[in-house]
Each structure stands twice: as C-alpha cells, then as structure tokens.
Design an enzyme around this catalytic site. Sequence first.
Site, PDB file in Angstrom:
ATOM      1  N   LYS A  83       5.782   8.627   3.985  1.00  0.00           N
ATOM      2  CA  LYS A  83       5.132   7.456   3.424  1.00  0.00           C
ATOM      3  C   LYS A  83       4.154   7.888   2.351  1.00  0.00           C
ATOM      4  CE  LYS A  83       2.001   5.003   5.730  1.00  0.00           C
ATOM      5  NZ  LYS A  83       1.584   4.085   6.783  1.00  0.00           N
TER       6      LYS A  83
ATOM      7  N   ASP B 283      -3.337  -4.518   7.946  1.00  0.00           N
ATOM      8  CA  ASP B 283      -2.220  -5.326   7.491  1.00  0.00           C
ATOM      9  C   ASP B 283      -1.120  -5.264   8.543  1.00  0.00           C
ATOM     10  OD1 ASP B 283      -0.434  -6.724   5.978  1.00  0.00           O
ATOM     11  OD2 ASP B 283       0.088  -5.045   4.684  1.00  0.00           O
TER      12      ASP B 283
ATOM     13  N   PHE C 284       0.794  -1.210   0.000  1.00  0.00           N
ATOM     14  CA  PHE C 284       0.000   0.000   0.000  1.00  0.00           C
ATOM     15  C   PHE C 284       0.828   1.261   0.000  1.00  0.00           C
ATOM     16  CE2 PHE C 284      -3.144  -2.858   2.032  1.00  0.00           C
ATOM     17  CZ  PHE C 284      -4.042  -2.807   0.990  1.00  0.00           C
ATOM     18  N   SER C 285       2.093   1.134   0.380  1.00  0.00           N
ATOM     19  CA  SER C 285       2.815   2.368   0.582  1.00  0.00           C
ATOM     20  C   SER C 285       4.290   2.231   0.238  1.00  0.00           C
ATOM     21  CB  SER C 285       2.656   2.833   2.027  1.00  0.00           C
ATOM     22  OG  SER C 285       2.438   1.753   2.888  1.00  0.00           O
TER      23      SER C 285
END
Length: 952
Positions: free
Chosen positions: A704, A804, A687-688
Amino acid sequence: MSISSSATFLSPFFFYFFFFSLCPLVFSQQSSNQTSTMITLSQLLNNTASPWDITRQRDPCSWKGVQCTGSSVITNLSLSGFGLVTSDFLPVVCKIGSLQALDVSNNQLSSIPNEFITSCGGIHGLKLLNFSKNRLVGSLPTFHGFVGLEILDLSYNSLSGKIGLELDQLDSLKSLHLSRNHFDGSIPTNLGKAKALEQLDLSVNNFQGSIPEQLADYGNLTHIDLSFNNLSGFIPGRIGELSKLEVLILSSNNLNGGIPANFSKLATLSRFAANQNHFSGSIPGELTRYLKILDLSYNKLTGSIPPDLLSQPNLQMVDMSFNLLNGTIPKDISSNLVRLRLGSNSLSGEIPSLTCATLGNLTYLELENNSFTGMIPQQLSSCQNLTLLNLAQNYLTGSVPEQLGNLSRLQVLKLQLNKLSGEIPSQFAQLQVLSTLNMSRNSLAGSIPSSISNLQKLTNLNLEGNTLSGTIPNSISNMSSLIELQLGENRLRGTIPMMPINLQISLNLSSNLFEGFIPNSLRRLTVLEVLDLSNNKFSGEIPDFLAEMKTLTQLILFNNQLSGDVPKFGSYVSVNFSGNPNLRNVTTPNISAGSTNRKKSVAVPIFIALGAALLTLGVVTVVTLAISRRFYRVNDEQLQLGGDLPSPQVIHGNLLTANAIHRSNICFTKAMEAVADPLNITLKTRFSTYYKAIMPSGVSYFIKKLNWSDKIFQLGSHDKFEQELEVLGKLNNSNVMTPLAYVLTTDSAYLFYEYASKGTLFDVLHGSLENALDWPSRYSIAVGVAQGLAFLHGCTSSPILLLDLSSKNIMLKSMKEPQVGDIELCKVIDPSKSTGSLSTVAGSVGYIPPEYAYTMMVTMAGNVYSFGVVLLELLTGKPAVSEGMELAKRVLRYSAQQDKWDHILDFNVSRTSITVRSQMLAVLKVAIACVNVSPEPRPKMKSVLRLLLNAR
Ligand SMILES: *[C@@H]1O[C@H](CO)[C@@H](O)[C@H](O)[C@H]1NC(C)=O
Ligand SMILES: *[C@@H]1O[C@H](CO)[C@@H](O)[C@H](O)[C@H]1NC(C)=O
Ligand SMILES: *[C@@H]1O[C@H](CO)[C@@H](O)[C@H](O)[C@H]1NC(C)=O
Ligand SMILES: *[C@@H]1O[C@H](CO)[C@@H](O)[C@H](O)[C@H]1NC(C)=O
Ligand SMILES: *[C@@H]1O[C@H](CO)[C@@H](O)[C@H](O)[C@H]1NC(C)=O
C-alpha cells in the site's frame, strides 16, 4: 453519556481515601514485615514502568503506587497499568494487613485467585478494590469477609453468568461497578444485607427481565445506571421512593409502559435518561421540577409537552427527539436551558418567539422534522450563544430573518425542506464561524449574495432546489474552506466562475440554465470527487483534463449540448453523458450511461492550510511535493502502457512482523519493482494505492502506497511514523490488517500486508459479483469487522481510531473472513495533534457521522456510526450513497416503524428462510443503533459485537 460516568462516580471516593483517611490506623509493629512482603512482591511483578527496587529506594513507601501513613504503614497500593498478566502476586498483597485500598486496574489479569478472596477477606480495614479494565473471565467470585469493603470496581472485564448471593456479605458496600461485562440473568438484588449501597452501575451487560422493585430497599442509592442491557417491563413505581436518588440512567433497553409520575417528587434527582426504550403514554406533569438533564429521546411518548416541562429554572438539557409528541412548544422556556432537542415528533404551531434576553444559555436548538408553521421568529437572533440551529423539514414560511446574521457563534444552520421565500439575507455574511449552511428545498429567490464569500469557515453549502437566479458570484472562489457546493435545481445562468479550490465532496450545478464551454478553471479542483453539470446547456467538447482529475469518481453530464469525442476515463470513474446528441463515444464500452462500474468515492475531505505544516515534514519537504506530482501520475491511465518508470528510491526498509514465513518471503527490491508498474494497481482510495506484488517465493502481498505528499499527512518526521508503525505491527488480531513491513522512499511510504485475494467488501457487495454473498457470509463478515474494531478500540495503551472506515477499506481473505484496513491513517494524519489551521472532516461520503460536521474530531462513536453503515450495506445490499441519498438516512426514516423494516432488507437474501430473515432483522436493530444521529446513544464497539453475536 451513561458509560463514561463510572469514572466520575468513583473520583470523589478515591479522593477521600487518598487524602483524608491515611492517618487514623497505626500498625507500626508491622512495618518491618511489610518491607519483606514488598520485596517479595517486587520480585513477582513485571513493573518495568517504574521498577520497585529495594537496592535503589530502601523505603517501599517511596515506591510508585505505594502510600503509607506517617509511621510508614502501607495503606494504599496502586498497581494500575503495571502490565500484570498473572494473578500469582495477589495473595501476597493480602499479607499487608493494614491495606485500605488496592487498585490493580488496567492490567491483563484473567482471574482473581480463591486464595486472594480468603486472605484479603480478613483485612477489616480494606475499603476499596479496583479490578477494572482487566481480562477477568468466568463468573463473579463469592466474597466472604471484606466487612469494610465500600467500593468494588470490576467494570471493563469479561465476567459472565448470573449474580445471586456473591456480594451479599459485603455489608459496607456503597459503590458497585460491574459495567461492561457479560453478566446476564436478572438485576441482582442481594448487594449487601445492610443495604448501604449508594452507587450501582450495571450498564453494558446482558441483564434481562424487569427492574426489580427491591432496588428501592436500598434507601441510600444516589446513582443507578442500568443502561445498555436487555431489560424489559415497566419502571417500578417504588423507584420513586429512593429519596436520595441523583442520577438514574435506563437508556437503551426494552423498557415500556409510562414514565412514573412520582419521579417528579424526587427532589434530589438531577439527571434522568430513559432514551432508546419503548416508553409510551404522555410525559407526566412537573417531571422536570428538580431535573437538570432529561433524555427521553427515541421512545413512543405521545400527547403534548406539559406546559411546565421546559420552564423549570434548574433545567439545562432536554432531549425529546424521535417520539410521537404533538401539540405546540410551551411558551415558557427556562433561561438556563442549554440544549433543546425536539426533532422528529409531530409538533405543530408556531415556533415561540423566544427572546434570549431570557434565554441566555441556549446553545443547541433542534426542532427539525415536525410540522411547525409560521415564520422563523427574528427574536432568535438575540440568542447569542446559539451554535446549532436546526429547523429543517417543517412548514415554515416567510422570509429568512436577516437578524439571524447576528448569531456570531452559529456553526450549523439548517433550514432545508421548508417553504421559506424571499432572498438569502446578505447579513449572513457576518456568520464568521458558520461551517454548514443548508437552505435547500425552499422557495428562495433572488441571486446568491457575493458577500457569501465572507464565510471563510463554511465547509458545506447547500442551496439546491430553490428558484435562485442570476450568476454565481465571482467571489465564490475565495471560499477556501468549502468542500461541498450544491446549487442544483435553480435558475442560475451565465458562465461558471473560478470555483473554490478545496471542493471535494461535490460540485453540483445540475438543472440550471448554464451555457458555454465547460470552463478550464475546473482543472484546479484537484480533490473533487463528484461533478454534476447535467441538465444545462453546456456546449463544446468534454475537456481532456476531466479525464485526468485524479480524485474524480463521478461525472454527470447528461442532457447538455456537448459535442466531439468523449475522452478516455479511468475505470474507477462513473461517467454519464447521455442526452448529448452530438457526442461521440469512441472509448471502451464500460464507460456508459448508468455504468455499473461505479466505485463510489472513499474520500476524506481533509483540507488544510498547507504552508507551515508542510515545512515541518522533515525529510518530506515542499520540494518533494513537486517530485511527487511526477510520481503521482504513475496512476494515470494514459501512462499505463509506458510502465517502465524507475523504481522509487528506497531510504529505509524494515520488517515489522515476527512471523518467519513473512520475513523470508518479503523482498523489498521486488516490491519496489512491483509498485513502479501501474498494472499492479488493484485498488485506489483517497489516501492510498494498493499494489499486488508477487515475491520471489511466489507468494503475493499487498503493498500500500500512502499518498503522503498529498498535503494531508501530518508527519513530524519519518521517525515518528516508524515508531507508530512498530506499534501497529505488533497488533495481533485476525480481523485487522496489520503492517508486516514498510519501506520509506523519498516521497512515499509503502506498507506491506498479507494479500486478501477476494478484494474489498465493496467490490463483492456492489461490484460485478453482486449477490454473491449469502447471509452466513454477510453475518460472518459483520461479526469479523466488529471484532476487529472492538479490538482496535479496546487497545490498552490508547484506542486506535479509524479515520476512514467504509466497505472499501475492508478486505476479504475469504468470503467469511474480513480484515479492517487503513488502521494507520489516524496515526499518520493525526488531526488533533497537528498545529496550525488544519480543519478536518474525516471519512467517506455516506459513512461520515453527522456530528463530525461541527465537532471536527474523530471519535470511537464516529467509528461506530461508520460501522453501522457497513452493516446496512450488508443488510440492504445497497451502497452507502445511492441516488444522492445516504443509506443511513434512508434507513433511519423507517427506524421508528418496525413493521416496515422488512422493506429495508435485501430481499434476495432475506427470502431464503424465516431464520435468515429474523437474524437480519436482529442485526438491523444493531445497525440502526449504530447510526443514531447523536453520538452518545450509539453503543460502544464491544457491545455492538455482543449484540451481533446474540443476533444469531
Ligand atoms: C511478621 O511475619 C511473620 C512471618 O513472616 C509472622 O509470623 C508474624 O505474625 C508477622 N507479624 C506481624 C505483626 O504481622
Ligand atoms: C511477568 O512476565 C512473565 C513473562 O512475560 C510472565 O510469565 C509472568 O506471568 C509475569 N508476571 C506477572 C505478575 O504478570
Ligand atoms: C444511609 O446514609 C446515612 C447518612 O450517610 C447513614 O447514616 C445510614 O447509616 C445509611 N444507611 C445504611 C443502611 O447504610
Ligand atoms: C395528540 O395526539 C393524541 C393521541 O396521541 C390525540 O388524542 C390528540 O387529539 C392530539 N392532539 C393534537 C393537538 O393533535
Ligand atoms: C447561564 O449559565 C451560567 C453558567 O453556566 C449561569 O451562571 C447563568 O445563570 C445561566 N443563565 C443565564 C440566563 O445566563
């Protein structure tokens, strides 16, 4: 299961008080005095939610949380969730002599003043006191007076110490809730001399010793919950004398001995849970004569299942999994049974031909990991409510009955590890809601039916380890929900058709007879993480696009006939291409067979139907998706040298932190320069992308970038996102990475964090620094992460869940100070709040709790599972997935055999001393509880933390 029950215990009582007991007592002469008391009180309270304001509403009876009789006499006060911090106001409340119920739950009170006890103790009509969900500390106050008190709720606080005579004067006490505190010592037995007690909830504390048989003196007890304590010894037979007992919950203690036979005489008992103890012996006959729910899972019960156990008409749920039961399943099974779990025992014989003409309600049937033989009874197909059927790991033979295709509600079908033969029935194409199909490791033959593509909800398909032949049907590309396809170890041949575009967890075609070039169409799999084509006859070059697949973390090509040059792969991809004699490796040596530089995926299989969802993204529209593709390539290795891309266009930047040092350090312009240079990337997750940015002051920060154009972010608008960040920015816990600032650009969001110089826990545990962590550091990291998570789960407004959690999302400030990261994801990618056809499985492979496969919901219990996996990583030194097997599953295999636990531990660490070893074993016990296959028995984070602290 046990813990959430306190609310249900209470509700009938609240109902009673609020609606039926308002009338009788009249103290009309007090009402003018009460008004002045209420004015005093309103000045003491910070009730910003609904201000008590005498100038706006003259009658205090109309104020929020105040209830009066017809003649304006105050009877009930509810100050729940008023944001109260200090307890000064409490003695003032006691001036209301007509008070019957006081609810101050859900505040931040840390004490109950003595003055409150002395003055409120004199109110004879006071029946209810609710202090739950506050921050009370210290020992239980001694209650004097309170002669009419019937309900006392002190649950969800931090009270501690032993309980002796503190409650003994409460002669009317009917309902006592002390769950979720830190009480220790033995179970209290002085709970009102009059012995009126009906409900006793002492769950989730540190109570020790055995269950006192004096509890049986409280003849009116209906509910007892002693779960999640450290109780040991036998269940006293006298408990069976409690003739009104309805619910008895003893889960998760160290109790042993047998299940008392006289429980079968308790005609009122409807729920009995004694799971996760050390009970042994056989199951007494007639135990379920009156029961609705029986949970004896995770014990050491032996012998066979009594013939009448499952036949009782009242019975709804039975869980006997993880015991040592043998013999066969009784033929006679109640038609009202909804859930039957007998997995992981030593049961044998045939599976009874249950016909659901009689078994109408059976919804979950789990018989896995036993020694059942014979065929799968085709009569099961009449069980129209069946949602989960797990017959895996038995010795079942014969073909799979095609009639199972009629189970229109089936979501999970697990038949792996049996000896099934024949073909995959084409009737399975009718299983319209099936999400998981695992028939691996059988002897299935024939080809894969092309109608399998009708399974539009299927996410995981595993047919590995059979003798399937023919080609993969072309229609497979239509399986748009599929995220995992395991077809390894079969006899499939021909060329590879277009693959479903959302494949993510794995595409495994290894050990088959495939040949020809690696097809170009694999290029479309833009979220794939693991691609295994090993042990086939693929020829030609390794196509360049494989090196450009952004999410790929593992590429296994060994034993093929590939030739030409190996393209240059990113450092985060583990590539294995040995056994291809004509392949030339011209690139850096870190890409090689069995590379240690393996970074296991941190991926979250989130896949959505794009369309409508994206259109609602407000500022971020479909147009920016196109733009973002260009930006996204910033991360590609090839572009690293030409790093002079323009800085992203800032729409808005905002400082969240109140800390003056950070506020003066953070410079948005400098940060945007840093993220434009791929050389500053320190970590990439699903995601990042994390960048290191050095500010003009010389201090480093993590920036981030949320890859939020990546189809998964469900932002209604920037506004909502900003609001969520404001909330997260206020969190204050040293073990949680809280955003300090953020910047929104046209296509991304950038969040600022303190720099964690030691990198991720994953790198430290499994990277080049392997074995750098001694036990004190590992323990300190375990406790730190638990503290962070307990904090997030305990947030008063609403718990913060992690989408997550993995060792890759835990940053280390030092070798002893972890910080839990990615806390914003669940807020930003909120699966539950999204509309449309979003279907989500959250988490990283290896950390995903089994139930997510069919619940599709992120939960606290799910987070506990992922945390358990992190604990196991710390204990074993092994990554969450290795050699294709999940660490949690590997460890759970041993969980029943405590004598083998030693083998699980990282020997390099456990050998350092006996103390270390015994601490590790104690932590292992906690980890095993966390990774329990079913969510209900998993401890909550707060007790995980406590258990960890006790393990020292
Ligand atoms: C009303 O309040 C006064 C003092 O504030 C007190 O002396 C008196 O006893 C109270 N009366 C009643 C009926 O509570
Ligand atoms: C109200 O807020 C103030 C300041 O935040 C605090 O000092 C005071 O203790 C609070 N009062 C209560 C009853 O919580
Ligand atoms: C037990 O409950 C019954 C019926 O509600 C009641 O009459 C009796 O007084 C109770 N016993 C005690 C000791 O309170
Ligand atoms: C079941 O196990 C018990 C020992 O626990 C043994 O005595 C008995 O013979 C076994 N029965 C069967 C059918 O295997
Ligand atoms: C199934 O459940 C329903 C209610 O949940 C109940 O009415 C019915 O009797 C049960 N049994 C059968 C065989 O359907």
